[in-house]
Design a protein around this motif. Structure first.
Motif, PDB file in Angstrom:
ATOM      1  N   VAL A   1      43.282  49.595  35.756  1.00  0.00           N
ATOM      2  CA  VAL A   1      42.941  50.872  35.135  1.00  0.00           C
ATOM      3  C   VAL A   1      43.690  51.986  35.860  1.00  0.00           C
ATOM      4  CG1 VAL A   1      40.672  50.108  34.341  1.00  0.00           C
ATOM      5  CG2 VAL A   1      40.878  51.255  36.541  1.00  0.00           C
ATOM      6  N   ASN A   2      43.963  53.070  35.136  1.00  0.00           N
ATOM      7  CA  ASN A   2      44.635  54.204  35.767  1.00  0.00           C
ATOM      8  C   ASN A   2      43.613  55.193  36.316  1.00  0.00           C
ATOM      9  OD1 ASN A   2      43.794  55.825  33.612  1.00  0.00           O
ATOM     10  ND2 ASN A   2      45.795  55.884  32.641  1.00  0.00           N
ATOM     11  N   GLN A   3      44.109  56.311  36.822  1.00  0.00           N
ATOM     12  CA  GLN A   3      43.272  57.328  37.461  1.00  0.00           C
ATOM     13  C   GLN A   3      42.267  57.948  36.502  1.00  0.00           C
ATOM     14  OE1 GLN A   3      46.631  57.502  37.135  1.00  0.00           O
ATOM     15  NE2 GLN A   3      46.954  59.202  35.711  1.00  0.00           N
ATOM     16  N   ASP A   4      42.487  57.836  35.212  1.00  0.00           N
ATOM     17  CA  ASP A   4      41.562  58.373  34.214  1.00  0.00           C
ATOM     18  C   ASP A   4      40.539  57.342  33.756  1.00  0.00           C
ATOM     19  OD1 ASP A   4      42.981  60.833  34.193  1.00  0.00           O
ATOM     20  OD2 ASP A   4      44.430  59.981  32.781  1.00  0.00           O
ATOM     21  N   GLY A   5      40.624  56.127  34.319  1.00  0.00           N
ATOM     22  CA  GLY A   5      39.716  55.056  33.916  1.00  0.00           C
ATOM     23  C   GLY A   5      40.189  54.314  32.682  1.00  0.00           C
ATOM     24  N   THR A   6      41.395  54.613  32.215  1.00  0.00           N
ATOM     25  CA  THR A   6      41.952  53.937  31.040  1.00  0.00           C
ATOM     26  C   THR A   6      42.468  52.563  31.444  1.00  0.00           C
ATOM     27  OG1 THR A   6      42.606  56.052  30.076  1.00  0.00           O
ATOM     28  CG2 THR A   6      43.702  54.077  29.228  1.00  0.00           C
ATOM     29  N   LYS A   7      42.051  51.537  30.705  1.00  0.00           N
ATOM     30  CA  LYS A   7      42.531  50.182  30.972  1.00  0.00           C
ATOM     31  C   LYS A   7      43.970  50.082  30.504  1.00  0.00           C
ATOM     32  CE  LYS A   7      40.560  46.832  28.688  1.00  0.00           C
ATOM     33  NZ  LYS A   7      39.731  45.708  28.235  1.00  0.00           N
ATOM     34  N   VAL A   8      44.868  49.745  31.431  1.00  0.00           N
ATOM     35  CA  VAL A   8      46.278  49.615  31.055  1.00  0.00           C
ATOM     36  C   VAL A   8      46.656  48.167  30.794  1.00  0.00           C
ATOM     37  CG1 VAL A   8      46.925  51.761  32.196  1.00  0.00           C
ATOM     38  CG2 VAL A   8      47.143  49.618  33.448  1.00  0.00           C
ATOM     39  N   SER A   9      45.956  47.224  31.425  1.00  0.00           N
ATOM     40  CA  SER A   9      46.184  45.809  31.122  1.00  0.00           C
ATOM     41  C   SER A   9      44.989  44.989  31.579  1.00  0.00           C
ATOM     42  CB  SER A   9      47.467  45.278  31.771  1.00  0.00           C
ATOM     43  OG  SER A   9      47.344  45.184  33.165  1.00  0.00           O
ATOM     44  N   SER A  10      44.921  43.780  31.038  1.00  0.00           N
ATOM     45  CA  SER A  10      43.900  42.824  31.459  1.00  0.00           C
ATOM     46  C   SER A  10      44.558  41.460  31.544  1.00  0.00           C
ATOM     47  CB  SER A  10      42.730  42.806  30.474  1.00  0.00           C
ATOM     48  OG  SER A  10      43.173  42.517  29.162  1.00  0.00           O
ATOM     49  N   ALA A  11      43.966  40.581  32.353  1.00  0.00           N
ATOM     50  CA  ALA A  11      44.582  39.273  32.559  1.00  0.00           C
ATOM     51  C   ALA A  11      43.529  38.211  32.827  1.00  0.00           C
ATOM     52  CB  ALA A  11      45.558  39.321  33.732  1.00  0.00           C
ATOM     53  N   LYS A  12      43.880  37.010  32.432  1.00  0.00           N
ATOM     54  CA  LYS A  12      43.118  35.813  32.796  1.00  0.00           C
ATOM     55  C   LYS A  12      44.072  35.002  33.675  1.00  0.00           C
ATOM     56  CE  LYS A  12      40.942  31.692  30.899  1.00  0.00           C
ATOM     57  NZ  LYS A  12      40.671  30.941  29.664  1.00  0.00           N
ATOM     58  N   ILE A  13      43.664  34.768  34.902  1.00  0.00           N
ATOM     59  CA  ILE A  13      44.539  34.149  35.898  1.00  0.00           C
ATOM     60  C   ILE A  13      43.911  32.865  36.415  1.00  0.00           C
ATOM     61  CG2 ILE A  13      45.798  34.512  38.049  1.00  0.00           C
ATOM     62  CD1 ILE A  13      45.146  37.564  37.662  1.00  0.00           C
ATOM     63  N   THR A  14      44.678  31.782  36.384  1.00  0.00           N
ATOM     64  CA  THR A  14      44.224  30.514  36.960  1.00  0.00           C
ATOM     65  C   THR A  14      45.029  30.269  38.228  1.00  0.00           C
ATOM     66  OG1 THR A  14      43.718  29.620  34.773  1.00  0.00           O
ATOM     67  CG2 THR A  14      43.941  28.031  36.572  1.00  0.00           C
ATOM     68  N   VAL A  15      44.313  30.016  39.320  1.00  0.00           N
ATOM     69  CA  VAL A  15      44.982  29.731  40.585  1.00  0.00           C
ATOM     70  C   VAL A  15      44.399  28.474  41.215  1.00  0.00           C
ATOM     71  CG1 VAL A  15      45.535  32.148  41.053  1.00  0.00           C
ATOM     72  CG2 VAL A  15      43.469  31.190  41.988  1.00  0.00           C
ATOM     73  N   GLY A  16      45.252  27.754  41.910  1.00  0.00           N
ATOM     74  CA  GLY A  16      44.801  26.667  42.752  1.00  0.00           C
ATOM     75  C   GLY A  16      44.416  27.232  44.100  1.00  0.00           C
ATOM     76  N   VAL A  17      43.414  26.632  44.718  1.00  0.00           N
ATOM     77  CA  VAL A  17      42.995  27.051  46.044  1.00  0.00           C
ATOM     78  C   VAL A  17      43.278  25.889  46.995  1.00  0.00           C
ATOM     79  CG1 VAL A  17      41.090  27.909  47.469  1.00  0.00           C
ATOM     80  CG2 VAL A  17      41.193  28.507  45.032  1.00  0.00           C
ATOM     81  N   LEU A  18      44.286  26.073  47.821  1.00  0.00           N
ATOM     82  CA  LEU A  18      44.683  25.045  48.764  1.00  0.00           C
ATOM     83  C   LEU A  18      43.646  24.878  49.866  1.00  0.00           C
ATOM     84  CD1 LEU A  18      48.422  26.099  49.159  1.00  0.00           C
ATOM     85  CD2 LEU A  18      47.521  24.273  47.718  1.00  0.00           C
ATOM     86  N   ASP A  19      43.621  23.709  50.486  1.00  0.00           N
ATOM     87  CA  ASP A  19      42.782  23.517  51.664  1.00  0.00           C
ATOM     88  C   ASP A  19      43.338  24.366  52.801  1.00  0.00           C
ATOM     89  OD1 ASP A  19      41.211  21.629  50.334  1.00  0.00           O
ATOM     90  OD2 ASP A  19      42.490  19.965  50.948  1.00  0.00           O
ATOM     91  N   GLU A  20      42.553  24.585  53.830  1.00  0.00           N
ATOM     92  CA  GLU A  20      42.994  25.433  54.943  1.00  0.00           C
ATOM     93  C   GLU A  20      44.295  24.933  55.570  1.00  0.00           C
ATOM     94  OE1 GLU A  20      39.947  27.112  57.615  1.00  0.00           O
ATOM     95  OE2 GLU A  20      38.545  26.001  56.341  1.00  0.00           O
ATOM     96  N   GLY A  21      44.558  23.668  55.515  1.00  0.00           N
ATOM     97  CA  GLY A  21      45.798  23.129  56.086  1.00  0.00           C
ATOM     98  C   GLY A  21      46.993  23.286  55.180  1.00  0.00           C
ATOM     99  N   GLY A  22      46.796  23.878  53.984  1.00  0.00           N
ATOM    100  CA  GLY A  22      47.905  24.098  53.066  1.00  0.00           C
ATOM    101  C   GLY A  22      48.108  22.978  52.086  1.00  0.00           C
ATOM    102  N   THR A  23      47.146  22.100  51.918  1.00  0.00           N
ATOM    103  CA  THR A  23      47.283  20.986  50.969  1.00  0.00           C
ATOM    104  C   THR A  23      46.254  21.097  49.861  1.00  0.00           C
ATOM    105  OG1 THR A  23      45.816  19.585  52.288  1.00  0.00           O
ATOM    106  CG2 THR A  23      48.184  19.405  52.675  1.00  0.00           C
TER     107      THR A  23
END
Length: 143
Positions: free
Chosen positions: A121-143
């Motif tokens: 959102v911008n400084q006026d509270g206007t939504k400029v974009s929206s997204a659906k994001i899928t991420v993998g979460v690695l183990d602490e060791g990076g695997t």
């Protein structure tokens, strides 16, 4: 940089946000990197002639803030961006103050994935974009 692990993430409760001001320098650097010299982004007179109030900031530049969201904040260090779907709602201009927000909506334990609903959102509270994001979460060791 946050370091959320899969065990620490909770649907609907794990959230993050940050603010950023879009500068003219960002616009120039993005034009150089992308090679996109469309006058909508580079020529104020042209953009105004198309009904905009100034040169329009690249949508992909503002979308890069979603990468910052997941890579630095949610989940942060253990993130592996896998998919993103973005909808653009309103133009962004140099000088706009943007707030990027994300919340975990789904947690898929078996595949170590989370789905984040995000928006800018911008400084006026206007939504400029929206997204659906899928991420993998690695183990602490990076695997």
């Amino acid at each position: 940089m946050n370091t959320y692990t899969m065990d620490e993430i909770e649907e609907g409760k794990t959230k993050a946000d940050f603010a950023v001001e879009v500068s003219g320098e960002m616009l120039e650097i993005f034009a150089q990197i992308s090679g996109d010299c469309n006058p909508m982004h580079t020529d104020e007179k042209y953009a105004r002639g198309c009904g905009m109030k100034d040169k329009v900031v690249y949508g992909m530049l503002t979308s890069s803030f979603y990468s910052r969201l997941v890579g630095m904040y949610l989940p942060g260090k253990y993130c592996l961006l896998q998919e993103i779907k973005i909808n653009f709602h309103s133009p962004v201009y140099v000088g706009d103050q943007l707030t990027v927000t994300g919340v975990v909506k789904k947690k898929k334990e078996l595949f170590h994935r989370i789905v984040i609903e995000a928006r800018i959102v911008n400084q006026d509270g206007t939504k400029v974009s929206s997204a659906k994001i899928t991420v993998g979460v690695l183990d602490e060791g990076g695997t």
